[in-house]
Design a protein around this motif. Structure first.
Motif: not given
Length: 170
Positions: A120-149
């Motif tokens: 009830d107190e939320i007025s917005g959001f703050v987002a901070v990012r970091r660069e993922p590792t190549r392994d994290e990207i490979a895993q996410a890419d495979l998962l997301y491609r399958n989910m999106r398809k």
């Protein structure tokens, strides 16, 4: 809900190192609906959008069409409940290139203070990012491609741009 990309994606990845950026400097703030109210210079440099092109726009301006809708539904359910969310996201730059980030999003109040478990107190959001590792990207890419398809195959009456995305996933 799927949105048509603002630009035509090209299959070229850009890394933080190539852009000379420190991922921790990629910060945005939004209102409760995801409208951008602040975008750090590093974020603008990575996305290739100017301050004027980002402020007042929906954060989905950088949504890559390969990202599954379910990933964003889970994110929104979490942050609107006043919880911290972290996940990998493939984003689309203004020039059509893409980049991956691990994004951490926290709910904030009007004063910019993090407010966990107090939706009830939320007025917005703050987002901070970091660069993922190549392994994290490979895993996410495979998962997301399958989910999106799977998401696209379940839909009736795909829009032409969605048909193009499905072709790329097949």
């Amino acid at each position: 809900m799927a949105i048509k990309p603002n630009v035509t994606p090209i299959d070229i990845e850009v890394t933080f190192q190539e852009e000379g950026l420190d991922a921790r400097a990629l910060i945005t703030r939004t209102d409760k609906k995801g409208i951008i109210t602040f975008a750090s210079r590093a974020y603008r440099n990575m996305t290739k959008y100017s301050k004027d092109e980002l402020i007042g726009k929906s954060h989905n301006i950088v949504r890559h069409p390969m990202m599954p809708e379910a990933a964003f539904k889970q994110m929104w359910d979490t942050i609107l409940a006043g919880q911290h969310w972290e996940g990998l996201v493939k984003n689309l730059r203004k020039d059509g290139k893409y980049y991956w980030v691990v994004v951490q999003i926290d709910p904030i109040n009007e004063a910019g203070e993090i407010v966990y478990d107090r939706p009830d107190e939320i007025s917005g959001f703050v987002a901070v990012r970091r660069e993922p590792t190549r392994d994290e990207i490979a895993q996410a890419d495979l998962l997301y491609r399958n989910m999106r398809k799977a998401e696209l195959l379940e839909k009736d009456n795909l829009k032409p741009w969605e048909e193009e995305v499905l072709k790329q996933l097949s």
